[in-house]
Design a protein around this motif. Structure first.
Motif: not given
Length: 759
Positions: A721-749
């Motif tokens: 949901h936070t990345l969806r908000r960033l798509d509107e307000h800061h698409p460059e940051l949203a794109g960077h985080l989508r490419a570098t952050v993984s989620t699951g039972t463990t998460c990682c940047y």
């Protein structure tokens, strides 16, 4: 309960992570749902008494109250009604609403106002009307126009019932200020008309709402002065100022601004004081008074000292305008974008003003391709007056026929534009007439700007500046071959621009002066014109004003056709190795990446990302993101013994509620209602926190596999949901985080080179 027994129970609760020690003998529940579950088991009367005890304790101890948010105190007071005087609860709710409004949490403010209105008895219509007015304003500001109209209709009905002409006027002027000036609502038109006729005693309907609003505002100010109510007077002065805002009312507006500042000081109202400072700055800019620069610095300092988002938004918008005026174009872009990010919830017309500032920056830089892209992006409903900015862009680009069609279609200035853009209309009228060379159009434009030759063309109360009026008069003189008058006019425009350090407008004046000197042909004029042209070409190249370079025959960067790539909605490109920002100041997040900085309200997903960015390359358990120490809760809960916190029925109810939240969140996301989805997601996360903490408290072990899956889903959902908000307000940051952050039972940047973070 005896003290040793109490200490023993508290120790058990602390070990189970249900209660957290705060120091100095104070404790707090670790999670809201623990408190909620305990309260749910109390009889209603006992629960109200407990809430009342909290309110009384906080009222007796200001030091203790400092540790609690005003919204929490308001909640306790609301739930204590029955044991607590409803009037006292209303005061706490109103204080919480004002606090929320100052933080731009307008939906929260609206909810506090609704609860307050619920508690005010029907036999107190005056109080209900006052609170209803604040509620209706908050609803419009959150774009909930349907509820807002209903609330205003209720306020108007109460004003009629009371025969309160001042309340009717205030409701009419408030709604008039909230509704888009180019898209009036029928309720607004009818209400302005009714209030005007009631106060002015006239039966005839005014030609336009703006005319009635101006006359109505005079009566409202007079009534407020007689009542000696500073709150009412501050509102009425602002309404009067906004109703009469045109270049010809400068003297009256200055008087209103000074009175407004005095009211703000008497009322100790920092927001009103900053607003008065902003209006004073705009008035000084109109006069071309260099004291505006000191006033600007003072405004920024005062706004920043308040730490109120609304005040910071005023300062950032002003910084964007002044940076544009002085040719600091990259800074201007950053300030304008930052103001948007911080103030997107501040006012219903905020996006229109932001779009206008972006467009004005493109115009002054001569980036007409980018201006066209911006106009396409915002469409017909994304600006205060789309016709005027399309036409002004056309004449700037050299498409005189398009500009002439618009100029000839407008019967007069009131038909041509919304009032706050009248200076832009006068500039456009003069510029188009000069470009056409039509003698009649030139004379009409000259007569229109003649009363303002000593002023600057300043729109939107100072947020958009179009140069000194004498510059446009000189353009008309040059178009008609009046070279002596043109030299005098361009020289005056240059002096005025230099006083304000307005380099782009000084360059425009010097370019015009060089042409006028060359055409006048007096002794020494040719040499002076040549020197000016060299000077203009050098500075225009430095500022990146390529259109001006082409006009004066400059070389250098103009010859290459190269220009920095700064789009209409972006900031500067990221510098290699420059630090990015991901910080929280306790109320607002500051996010800086790829040269763009935005501000966002708090959200749990931002906290999750903050933790991940602070440990690049590390795999962090989702349960630790959900709650620090979360993976220890199971063991701690098991040590609690047989004390029952959640019985089986309560647990079943909570899990049923969790399933309902999942369904509603999915529906909200599918409908594109991100705001509701975020609220539901926050509620779901709280529920999961507490179910995890309470599991096993009555000797019933929880199923860790199921809980781990719920934790994974919760963390993933709120980061998504936070990345969806960033798509509107800061698409460059949203794109960077989508490419570098993984989620699951463990998460990682996954750390990337060249992106250090300031956290």
């Amino acid at each position: 309960m005896a003290l040793p027994q109490l200490e023993q129970r508290l120790g058990q609760a602390v070990r189970a992570r249900l209660v957290t020690p705060l120091g100095d003998g104070r404790y707090a529940f670790a999670h809201d749902l623990v408190r909620a579950s305990l309260c749910a088991g109390l009889p209603a009367e006992e629960a109200r008494r407990r809430h009342r005890s909290v309110v009384r304790a906080l009222e007796r101890s200001p030091a203790l109250a400092e540790h609690l948010e005003s919204s929490d105190l308001a909640r306790h007071a609301y739930l204590a009604v029955g044991e607590l005087d409803p009037a006292a609860a209303v005061e706490h709710l109103l204080a919480a609403a004002r606090d929320a409004s100052g933080r731009l949490a307008l939906e929260e403010a609206a909810e506090h106002y609704r609860r307050a209105l619920e508690l005010v008895p029907r036999d107190d219509p005056g109080r209900r009307a006052t609170i209803g007015l604040a509620l209706g304003t908050a609803e419009y500001q959150t774009r909930d126009e349907v509820r807002g109209r209903q609330t205003f209709e209720e306020v108007v009905a109460l004003a009629r019932e009371l025969g309160d002409h001042q309340l009717l006027a205030r409701a009419a002027l408030t709604l008039h200020g909230l509704v888009h000036p180019g898209r009036p609502e029928q309720l607004q038109v009818d209400l302005i008309d009714e209030a005007h006729r009631t106060l002015a005693g006239r039966a005839a309907r005014p030609a336009v709402p703006a005319t009635a609003a101006r006359e109505l505002s005079v009566r409202a100010v007079a009534l407020a002065r007689r009542s000696q109510d500073d709150h009412e007077l501050g509102f009425s002065l602002l309404a009067r100022h906004d109703a009469i805002w045109t270049p010809g009312t400068l003297r009256e507006r200055q008087g209103l601004i000074e009175e407004l500042a005095a009211v703000a000081r008497r009322a100790a109202d920092p927001e009103l004081e900053v607003r008065a400072s902003t209006l004073r700055l705009g008035a000084l800019l109109e006069q071309g008074d260099p004291r505006c620069l000191d006033g600007h610095r003072s405004l920024v300092t005062r706004a920043q000292s308040t730490a109120l988002p609304r005040c910071r938004h005023e300062a950032l918008s002003s910084q964007g305008s002044v940076a544009t005026l002085q040719g600091r174009f990259d800074e201007a872009q950053a300030f304008i974008d930052e103001a948007y990010a911080l103030g997107e919830q501040a006012h219903i017309d905020h996006v229109d003003i932001w779009n206008h500032q972006r467009w004005a920056l493109c115009q002054l830089r001569g980036r007409f391709d980018q201006a066209d892209e911006l106009l396409q992006e915002i469409g017909e409903d994304g600006h205060l007056d789309p016709r005027l900015i399309h036409a002004t862009t056309a004449v700037q680009r050299g498409d005189v026929e398009v500009a002439l069609r618009y100029l000839r279609a407008a019967s007069d200035a009131s038909d041509a534009c919304v009032p706050w853009l009248l200076p832009l209309w006068l500039r456009f009228q003069a510029q188009t007439a000069a470009a056409s060379g039509d003698p009649q159009l030139c004379e009409t434009a000259r007569a229109a700007i003649k009363p303002f030759l000593g002023q600057w063309a300043v729109s939107i109360a100072g947020f958009d500046i179009h140069g000194p009026f004498v510059l446009w008069s000189a353009r008309l003189d040059a178009a008609q071959g009046r070279w002596e008058a043109a030299v005098e006019g361009f020289s005056a425009a240059r002096r005025s621009a230099d006083l304000l350090r307005a380099r782009p407008w000084s360059l425009e004046a010097r370019a015009g002066l060089a042409e006028a000197l060359a055409r006048r042909g007096a002794a020494g004029d040719a040499a002076a014109a040549g020197a000016l042209l060299d000077e203009v070409a050098a500075e225009a190249g430095e500022l990146g004003k390529l259109q001006l370079l082409a006009r004066v025959g400059g070389t250098g960067s103009a010859g290459t056709g190269a220009a920095p790539d700064i789009g209409p909605g972006s900031g500067r490109g990221a510098e290699s190795g420059a630090a990015s920002v991901f910080r929280f100041d306790g109320s607002v997040w500051t996010l800086g990446f790829a040269g763009r900085t935005v501000h966002l309200p708090d959200a749990k997903g931002l906290h999750d990302l903050h933790v991940l960015l602070g440990a690049p390359g590390s795999r962090i358990a989702a349960v630790r993101l959900l709650a620090p120490g979360g993976d220890e809760v199971v063991a701690a809960a098991g040590r609690m013994g047989s004390d029952t916190v959640l019985d089986r029925e309560a647990e079943v109810n909570y899990r049923r509620h969790l399933a309902r939240l999942d369904e509603e969140t999915e529906r909200a996301l599918n409908a594109g209602d991100d705001r509701r989805a975020a609220r539901l997601d926050r509620e779901r996360a709280t529920l999961l926190d507490e179910l995890r903490s309470a599991a096993g408290l009555a000797g019933r072990p929880r199923r860790l596999g199921d809980e781990a899956e719920r934790v994974r889903k919760t963390v993933t959902a709120r980061i998504r949901h936070t990345l969806r908000r960033l798509d509107e307000h800061h698409p460059e940051l949203a794109g960077h985080l989508r490419a570098t952050v993984s989620t699951g039972t463990t998460c990682c940047y996954r750390e990337t080179e060249g992106v250090p973070w300031l956290l």
